[in-house]
Design a protein around this motif. Structure first.
Motif, PDB file in Angstrom:
ATOM      1  N   THR A 155      42.163  34.034  36.406  1.00 17.72           N
ATOM      2  CA  THR A 155      42.196  35.326  37.100  1.00 17.72           C
ATOM      3  C   THR A 155      42.057  36.480  36.119  1.00 17.72           C
ATOM      4  O   THR A 155      41.294  37.419  36.360  1.00 17.72           O
ATOM      5  CB  THR A 155      43.501  35.450  37.915  1.00 17.72           C
TER       6      THR A 155
ATOM      7  N   VAL B 256      38.471  36.747  35.043  1.00 21.48           N
ATOM      8  CA  VAL B 256      37.642  37.385  36.073  1.00 21.48           C
ATOM      9  C   VAL B 256      37.867  38.908  36.075  1.00 21.48           C
ATOM     10  O   VAL B 256      36.923  39.684  36.201  1.00 21.48           O
ATOM     11  CB  VAL B 256      37.949  36.797  37.470  1.00 21.48           C
ATOM     12  N   LEU B 257      39.103  39.324  35.896  1.00 19.93           N
ATOM     13  CA  LEU B 257      39.415  40.753  35.923  1.00 19.93           C
ATOM     14  C   LEU B 257      38.914  41.504  34.692  1.00 19.93           C
ATOM     15  O   LEU B 257      38.504  42.660  34.806  1.00 19.93           O
ATOM     16  CB  LEU B 257      40.931  40.964  36.042  1.00 19.93           C
TER      17      LEU B 257
ATOM     18  N   ASP C 215      34.053  40.496  29.953  1.00 14.82           N
ATOM     19  CA  ASP C 215      32.631  40.777  30.128  1.00 14.82           C
ATOM     20  C   ASP C 215      31.821  39.934  29.150  1.00 14.82           C
ATOM     21  O   ASP C 215      32.244  39.698  28.019  1.00 14.82           O
ATOM     22  CB  ASP C 215      32.340  42.259  29.857  1.00 14.82           C
TER      23      ASP C 215
ATOM     24  N   SER D 142      27.580  38.617  32.645  1.00 13.72           N
ATOM     25  CA  SER D 142      28.478  38.920  33.761  1.00 13.72           C
ATOM     26  C   SER D 142      29.392  40.095  33.418  1.00 13.72           C
ATOM     27  O   SER D 142      29.729  40.313  32.260  1.00 13.72           O
ATOM     28  CB  SER D 142      29.312  37.693  34.126  1.00 13.72           C
ATOM     29  N   ARG D 143      29.749  40.838  34.466  1.00 15.34           N
ATOM     30  CA  ARG D 143      30.648  41.987  34.303  1.00 15.34           C
ATOM     31  C   ARG D 143      31.967  41.680  34.994  1.00 15.34           C
ATOM     32  O   ARG D 143      31.999  41.193  36.117  1.00 15.34           O
ATOM     33  CB  ARG D 143      30.026  43.236  34.926  1.00 15.34           C
ATOM     34  N   SER D 144      33.051  42.014  34.322  1.00 13.87           N
ATOM     35  CA  SER D 144      34.379  41.780  34.873  1.00 13.87           C
ATOM     36  C   SER D 144      34.606  42.642  36.117  1.00 13.87           C
ATOM     37  O   SER D 144      33.949  43.661  36.323  1.00 13.87           O
ATOM     38  CB  SER D 144      35.442  42.106  33.831  1.00 13.87           C
ATOM     39  N   LEU D 145      35.554  42.219  36.922  1.00  6.37           N
ATOM     40  CA  LEU D 145      35.860  42.946  38.150  1.00  6.37           C
ATOM     41  C   LEU D 145      36.353  44.363  37.860  1.00  6.37           C
ATOM     42  O   LEU D 145      35.903  45.320  38.495  1.00  6.37           O
ATOM     43  CB  LEU D 145      36.903  42.168  38.965  1.00  6.37           C
TER      44      LEU D 145
ATOM     45  N   GLN E 113      33.439  46.484  36.918  1.00  2.00           N
ATOM     46  CA  GLN E 113      32.645  46.852  38.086  1.00  2.00           C
ATOM     47  C   GLN E 113      33.327  47.942  38.916  1.00  2.00           C
ATOM     48  O   GLN E 113      32.663  48.748  39.555  1.00  2.00           O
ATOM     49  CB  GLN E 113      32.390  45.622  38.958  1.00  2.00           C
ATOM     50  N   MET E 114      34.659  47.962  38.886  1.00  2.00           N
ATOM     51  CA  MET E 114      35.417  48.986  39.622  1.00  2.00           C
ATOM     52  C   MET E 114      35.593  50.267  38.805  1.00  2.00           C
ATOM     53  O   MET E 114      36.242  51.202  39.241  1.00  2.00           O
ATOM     54  CB  MET E 114      36.787  48.433  40.009  1.00  2.00           C
TER      55      MET E 114
ATOM     56  N   LYS F 199      38.431  49.389  33.978  1.00  2.00           N
ATOM     57  CA  LYS F 199      38.801  48.700  32.740  1.00  2.00           C
ATOM     58  C   LYS F 199      38.964  49.639  31.549  1.00  2.00           C
ATOM     59  O   LYS F 199      39.954  49.572  30.833  1.00  2.00           O
ATOM     60  CB  LYS F 199      37.769  47.617  32.431  1.00  2.00           C
TER      61      LYS F 199
END
Length: 183
Positions: A4, A7-8, A11, A15-18, A21-22, A25
């Motif tokens: 988890t 994923v959060l 990077d 792929s970009r972490s959650l 993307q929000m 970070k």
């Protein structure tokens, strides 16, 4: 927890972490467990001293066991929580073993998530992580009249729990969300 956190926060070129993307970070500060890095001897402890260090955990000594525990919010009153930017929090050493090898939060989270059962099991573990998790590379032990006893397991899971606590504390502070109790 490791998968988890990966994923959060993690990077890669593909792929970009959650949280990235929000757009959170890099725009929040992260709580870092206070400890040796707060002392006047901080640079000495992590660079020149021969003594191992792992400030995310404490040792619990019971009648029949010795175990690592996360410190959570149970820190000495003389210390204050550190708030740091992501790159410092993710990459600063949190473990320095008796051979002077260091691991960061990133190193530990990725080892657990990618190699040791978080999201994948790999037959080959990184040497530093394997030593920490399976060979007591911190060298911490309990000495009593009955003899010497190593901890029952490595500190990696207690460290991961503390990292999770730091991240949750950071996200709650950044979003003004109160913890829920008694689920």
């Amino acid at each position: 927890m490791a998968a988890t956190i990966r994923v959060l926060l993690h990077d890669t070129p593909r792929s970009r972490s959650l949280l990235n993307q929000m757009n959170l970070k890099e725009h929040i500060t992260y709580f870092a467990t206070p400890g040796a890095e707060d002392s006047p001897f901080a640079s000495f402890i992590m660079s020149e001293n021969l003594m191992p260090a792992c400030d995310l955990v404490a040792i619990s000594i019971g009648p029949s066991s010795v175990a690592y525990l996360p410190v959570l919010d149970d820190i000495p009153p003389i210390y204050n929580w550190n708030k740091v930017i992501f790159d410092v929090w993710w990459n600063q050493p949190i473990v320095c073993d008796k051979q002077r090898r260091k691991m960061s939060r990133k190193d530990l989270v990725l080892a657990l998530a990618n190699k040791d059962g978080g999201a994948h099991v790999d037959p080959e573990l990184d040497e530093i992580y394997a030593s920490l998790s399976r060979q007591n590379s911190l060298g911490w032990e309990w000495v009593s009249e009955e003899g010497t006893r190593d901890p029952d397991s490595g500190p990696e899971l207690a460290c991961l729990r503390q990292i999770s606590h730091e991240l949750e504390k950071s996200l709650r502070a950044a979003t003004d969300v109160e913890p829920t109790r008694g689920r």
